[in-house]
Design a protein around this motif. Structure first.
Motif, PDB file in Angstrom:
ATOM      1  N   ARG A   1      -6.661   5.029   4.898  1.00  0.00           N
ATOM      2  CA  ARG A   1      -7.462   4.037   5.602  1.00  0.00           C
ATOM      3  C   ARG A   1      -8.346   3.286   4.614  1.00  0.00           C
ATOM      4  O   ARG A   1      -8.830   3.869   3.644  1.00  0.00           O
ATOM      5  CB  ARG A   1      -8.358   4.701   6.650  1.00  0.00           C
ATOM      6  N   VAL A   2      -8.546   2.020   4.874  1.00  0.00           N
ATOM      7  CA  VAL A   2      -9.515   1.245   4.107  1.00  0.00           C
ATOM      8  C   VAL A   2     -10.209   0.289   5.074  1.00  0.00           C
ATOM      9  O   VAL A   2      -9.556  -0.394   5.868  1.00  0.00           O
ATOM     10  CB  VAL A   2      -8.847   0.479   2.941  1.00  0.00           C
ATOM     11  N   LYS A   3     -11.525   0.277   5.035  1.00  0.00           N
ATOM     12  CA  LYS A   3     -12.294  -0.545   5.965  1.00  0.00           C
ATOM     13  C   LYS A   3     -12.576  -1.928   5.381  1.00  0.00           C
ATOM     14  O   LYS A   3     -12.626  -2.118   4.171  1.00  0.00           O
ATOM     15  CB  LYS A   3     -13.605   0.156   6.313  1.00  0.00           C
ATOM     16  N   GLY A   4     -12.777  -2.879   6.292  1.00  0.00           N
ATOM     17  CA  GLY A   4     -13.113  -4.235   5.889  1.00  0.00           C
ATOM     18  C   GLY A   4     -11.886  -5.074   5.581  1.00  0.00           C
ATOM     19  O   GLY A   4     -10.826  -4.898   6.175  1.00  0.00           O
ATOM     20  N   TYR A   5     -12.051  -6.014   4.658  1.00  0.00           N
ATOM     21  CA  TYR A   5     -10.974  -6.920   4.245  1.00  0.00           C
ATOM     22  C   TYR A   5     -10.359  -7.631   5.459  1.00  0.00           C
ATOM     23  O   TYR A   5      -9.138  -7.711   5.613  1.00  0.00           O
ATOM     24  CB  TYR A   5      -9.899  -6.165   3.460  1.00  0.00           C
ATOM     25  N   VAL A   6     -11.224  -8.151   6.302  1.00  0.00           N
ATOM     26  CA  VAL A   6     -10.767  -8.757   7.559  1.00  0.00           C
ATOM     27  C   VAL A   6      -9.972 -10.039   7.336  1.00  0.00           C
ATOM     28  O   VAL A   6      -9.209 -10.458   8.210  1.00  0.00           O
ATOM     29  CB  VAL A   6     -11.964  -9.038   8.490  1.00  0.00           C
ATOM     30  N   THR A   7     -10.137 -10.665   6.180  1.00  0.00           N
ATOM     31  CA  THR A   7      -9.391 -11.905   5.915  1.00  0.00           C
ATOM     32  C   THR A   7      -8.115 -11.659   5.114  1.00  0.00           C
ATOM     33  O   THR A   7      -7.372 -12.600   4.837  1.00  0.00           O
ATOM     34  CB  THR A   7     -10.273 -12.910   5.151  1.00  0.00           C
ATOM     35  N   ALA A   8      -7.869 -10.406   4.736  1.00  0.00           N
ATOM     36  CA  ALA A   8      -6.674 -10.094   3.939  1.00  0.00           C
ATOM     37  C   ALA A   8      -5.406 -10.320   4.757  1.00  0.00           C
ATOM     38  O   ALA A   8      -5.380 -10.120   5.974  1.00  0.00           O
ATOM     39  CB  ALA A   8      -6.729  -8.655   3.448  1.00  0.00           C
ATOM     40  N   LYS A   9      -4.352 -10.731   4.071  1.00  0.00           N
ATOM     41  CA  LYS A   9      -3.070 -10.963   4.732  1.00  0.00           C
ATOM     42  C   LYS A   9      -2.113  -9.783   4.560  1.00  0.00           C
ATOM     43  O   LYS A   9      -1.253  -9.550   5.404  1.00  0.00           O
ATOM     44  CB  LYS A   9      -2.426 -12.238   4.183  1.00  0.00           C
ATOM     45  N   HIS A  10      -2.261  -9.064   3.456  1.00  0.00           N
ATOM     46  CA  HIS A  10      -1.349  -7.940   3.206  1.00  0.00           C
ATOM     47  C   HIS A  10      -2.059  -6.874   2.387  1.00  0.00           C
ATOM     48  O   HIS A  10      -2.613  -7.158   1.324  1.00  0.00           O
ATOM     49  CB  HIS A  10      -0.106  -8.413   2.454  1.00  0.00           C
ATOM     50  N   ILE A  11      -2.057  -5.654   2.901  1.00  0.00           N
ATOM     51  CA  ILE A  11      -2.623  -4.519   2.169  1.00  0.00           C
ATOM     52  C   ILE A  11      -1.607  -3.385   2.195  1.00  0.00           C
ATOM     53  O   ILE A  11      -0.999  -3.100   3.228  1.00  0.00           O
ATOM     54  CB  ILE A  11      -3.955  -4.041   2.779  1.00  0.00           C
ATOM     55  N   ALA A  12      -1.425  -2.758   1.060  1.00  0.00           N
ATOM     56  CA  ALA A  12      -0.508  -1.623   0.958  1.00  0.00           C
ATOM     57  C   ALA A  12      -1.167  -0.543   0.120  1.00  0.00           C
ATOM     58  O   ALA A  12      -2.105  -0.815  -0.644  1.00  0.00           O
ATOM     59  CB  ALA A  12       0.814  -2.045   0.332  1.00  0.00           C
ATOM     60  N   VAL A  13      -0.689   0.679   0.264  1.00  0.00           N
ATOM     61  CA  VAL A  13      -1.126   1.756  -0.613  1.00  0.00           C
ATOM     62  C   VAL A  13       0.044   2.084  -1.529  1.00  0.00           C
ATOM     63  O   VAL A  13       1.186   2.247  -1.086  1.00  0.00           O
ATOM     64  CB  VAL A  13      -1.591   2.999   0.178  1.00  0.00           C
ATOM     65  N   ALA A  14      -0.243   2.120  -2.823  1.00  0.00           N
ATOM     66  CA  ALA A  14       0.789   2.397  -3.824  1.00  0.00           C
ATOM     67  C   ALA A  14       0.337   3.563  -4.682  1.00  0.00           C
ATOM     68  O   ALA A  14      -0.824   3.629  -5.099  1.00  0.00           O
ATOM     69  CB  ALA A  14       1.033   1.164  -4.694  1.00  0.00           C
ATOM     70  N   GLY A  15       1.250   4.490  -4.935  1.00  0.00           N
ATOM     71  CA  GLY A  15       0.890   5.654  -5.736  1.00  0.00           C
ATOM     72  C   GLY A  15       2.107   6.390  -6.234  1.00  0.00           C
ATOM     73  O   GLY A  15       3.247   5.957  -6.033  1.00  0.00           O
ATOM     74  N   GLY A  16       1.859   7.514  -6.870  1.00  0.00           N
ATOM     75  CA  GLY A  16       2.962   8.300  -7.398  1.00  0.00           C
ATOM     76  C   GLY A  16       3.902   8.794  -6.323  1.00  0.00           C
ATOM     77  O   GLY A  16       5.087   9.028  -6.576  1.00  0.00           O
ATOM     78  N   PHE A  17       3.406   8.937  -5.103  1.00  0.00           N
ATOM     79  CA  PHE A  17       4.229   9.445  -4.003  1.00  0.00           C
ATOM     80  C   PHE A  17       5.257   8.429  -3.521  1.00  0.00           C
ATOM     81  O   PHE A  17       6.208   8.786  -2.831  1.00  0.00           O
ATOM     82  CB  PHE A  17       3.337   9.870  -2.825  1.00  0.00           C
ATOM     83  N   ASN A  18       5.073   7.138  -3.832  1.00  0.00           N
ATOM     84  CA  ASN A  18       6.085   6.137  -3.464  1.00  0.00           C
ATOM     85  C   ASN A  18       6.491   5.286  -4.661  1.00  0.00           C
ATOM     86  O   ASN A  18       6.878   4.127  -4.518  1.00  0.00           O
ATOM     87  CB  ASN A  18       5.610   5.260  -2.304  1.00  0.00           C
ATOM     88  N   ASP A  19       6.373   5.898  -5.861  1.00  0.00           N
ATOM     89  CA  ASP A  19       6.769   5.236  -7.112  1.00  0.00           C
ATOM     90  C   ASP A  19       6.014   3.934  -7.330  1.00  0.00           C
ATOM     91  O   ASP A  19       6.541   2.979  -7.894  1.00  0.00           O
ATOM     92  CB  ASP A  19       8.282   4.981  -7.138  1.00  0.00           C
ATOM     93  N   TRP A  20       4.770   3.880  -6.841  1.00  0.00           N
ATOM     94  CA  TRP A  20       3.885   2.729  -7.029  1.00  0.00           C
ATOM     95  C   TRP A  20       4.457   1.447  -6.427  1.00  0.00           C
ATOM     96  O   TRP A  20       4.239   0.351  -6.929  1.00  0.00           O
ATOM     97  CB  TRP A  20       3.542   2.537  -8.507  1.00  0.00           C
ATOM     98  N   SER A  21       5.188   1.604  -5.353  1.00  0.00           N
ATOM     99  CA  SER A  21       5.737   0.442  -4.654  1.00  0.00           C
ATOM    100  C   SER A  21       4.634  -0.269  -3.873  1.00  0.00           C
ATOM    101  O   SER A  21       3.802   0.373  -3.225  1.00  0.00           O
ATOM    102  CB  SER A  21       6.843   0.879  -3.691  1.00  0.00           C
TER     103      SER A  21
END
Length: 433
Positions: free
Chosen positions: A356-376
């Motif tokens: 979860r990440v709070k705020g960024y109400v004007t953002a169009k695209h947010i993703a989480v990238a890490g070692g668990f998904n090969d930083w995709s």
């Protein structure tokens, strides 16, 4: 034969990512140059015209007026172009330092750059991160990129000879971003065919000609014939790696295991846009002789669809089962039965994890990238719910590094105090139980 760079835009040239204030004139010059290059060289001329119209409309709407740093402007231009052509090869990059003049000549580099390029490839072990024989006498090669035979031919030949006596071969393209030459794929594929075989065609806009790609009858060392080949894929598998998977799949010479790939079938190279902006410009497109099309925008469809983190385990199981069915050696048959039973108890365990990440109400695209998904940046796209963005994904138990990607900008998790450094970058840390 033309050379193209599908993975790294002259990766041995270190481009500064320092922020610098851009003037309106600099931004207009960049747009003008991009439009000119696309119209003159992009593999689809009609699409280039549509891109020109869209960028001009963006200028008229003052869409670039508030973007003052080079990296953000490059990201915006890239996103605008891709919104029309959906071509993931197209990429605008910014350098705070003036770019080498030779970068203006697409598909060619200077002699000085070639020396630096060769040294970079050597230090990166020519893209091979792992070469070993797994239990069950299975060869395993893990690539993060493929490079030209003029640099790595002897190395790749030695690599293929190392796995010569295995009973099956697994080629891992899950983290492979592509090929840096058009000669490496036919070279490697030549080990899998006894006769000269038509692999692929490349149409080049410049000169309006089609270049056929065939395997070689003779290779250094022995060929890898009449034994199964498995190719592992993820959504990060891209470009030249996709071509090799696509070619071998359609020739029924390899089994593809994993996820649908990234979908980039238009080769090209890096070219200067202005003194501080460069662009990867696709100037050709692949045409498979069997399907009469390619994987652009749709990716390579696996024969066995499975999460990429489970693909290696699945391929090993299939390879050992094949060995069990074909061996005539009773001792080896008993050993394979034991190995298969052991292997089936060792499947990677995945646990659901919510970010979860709070705020960024004007953002169009947010993703989480890490070692668990090969930083995709696309595998775990978050959805906005009220004042926060949420996504549920899966990871193996253990410690994982990650970041959020907000409209192309990589940020730490503001709500997580656990951090760690790796390869010069600070990341947030999550421990999955």
């Amino acid at each position: 034969m033309k050379q193209f760079v599908n993975l790294i835009i002259f990766c041995f040239v270190l481009l500064s990512s320092a922020r610098a204030q851009l003037t309106t004139q600099q931004k207009n010059e960049a747009v003008d140059s991009v439009v000119k290059l696309m119209n003159e060289r992009y593999t689809f001329p009609e699409t280039a015209k549509k891109i020109e119209q869209f960028l001009r409309n963006q200028q008229s709407a003052n869409a670039y007026d508030t973007i003052n740093d080079g990296n953000s402007f490059a990201a915006k231009l890239t996103a605008d172009i891709r919104s029309i052509c959906s071509d993931k090869h197209v990429n605008i990059r910014y350098s705070a330092e003036a770019l080498p003049v030779s970068r203006g000549n697409i598909l060619q580099i200077s002699e000085e750059e070639k020396k630096g390029y060769a040294e970079f490839l050597r230090l990166e072990n020519y893209g091979v991160t792992k070469l070993e024989v797994l239990k069950g006498n299975i060869g395993y090669i893990d690539f993060k990129f493929l490079c030209g035979t003029e640099y790595a031919g002897d190395f790749y030949a030695a690599m293929m000879n190392y796995v010569q006596h295995t009973d099956a071969l697994i080629i891992d393209f899950r983290k492979c971003g592509g090929a840096m030459s058009d000669n490496v794929i036919p070279f490697l594929c030549s080990y899998f065919f006894a006769d000269k075989t038509h692999l692929n065609d490349l149409y080049w806009r410049e000169g309006n000609f089609t270049q056929q790609t065939w395997t070689q009858v003779v290779v250094p060392g022995k060929k890898y014939l009449n034994k199964p080949v498995y190719i592992l894929t993820s959504n990060r598998t891209f470009s030249g790696a996709e071509e090799m998977a696509y070619d071998l799949k359609n020739l029924k010479r390899a089994t593809i295991i994993g996820e649908v790939t990234g979908g980039g079938a238009n080769p090209g190279g890096s070219v200067n846009v202005t003194e501080h902006f460069s662009m990867f410009l696709p100037v050709g497109r692949a045409i498979n002789p069997i399907t009469k099309t390619n994987w652009e925008g749709v990716g390579v469809q696996p024969d066995t669809v499975i999460k990429s983190r489970l693909a290696l385990h699945k391929a090993q199981l299939l390879a050992m089962q094949y060995g069990l069915q074909t061996t005539t050696n009773n001792f080896w048959k008993d050993e394979l039965k034991r190995l298969i039973a052991e292997h089936e108890t060792q499947a990677p365990q995945l646990t659901k994890v919510t970010f979860r990440v709070k705020g960024y109400v004007t953002a169009k695209h947010i993703a989480v990238a890490g070692g668990f998904n090969d930083w995709s940046t696309t595998a775990a796209t978050m959805k906005r719910t009220g004042n926060e963005w949420v996504v549920e994904t899966e990871a193996e138990p253990g410690k994982h590094l990650y970041k959020f990607v907000v409209d192309g900008e990589w940020i730490l998790d503001p709500a997580n105090k656990q951090k760690a450094w790796e390869n010069g970058y600070e990341n947030s840390v999550v421990v999955v139980k």
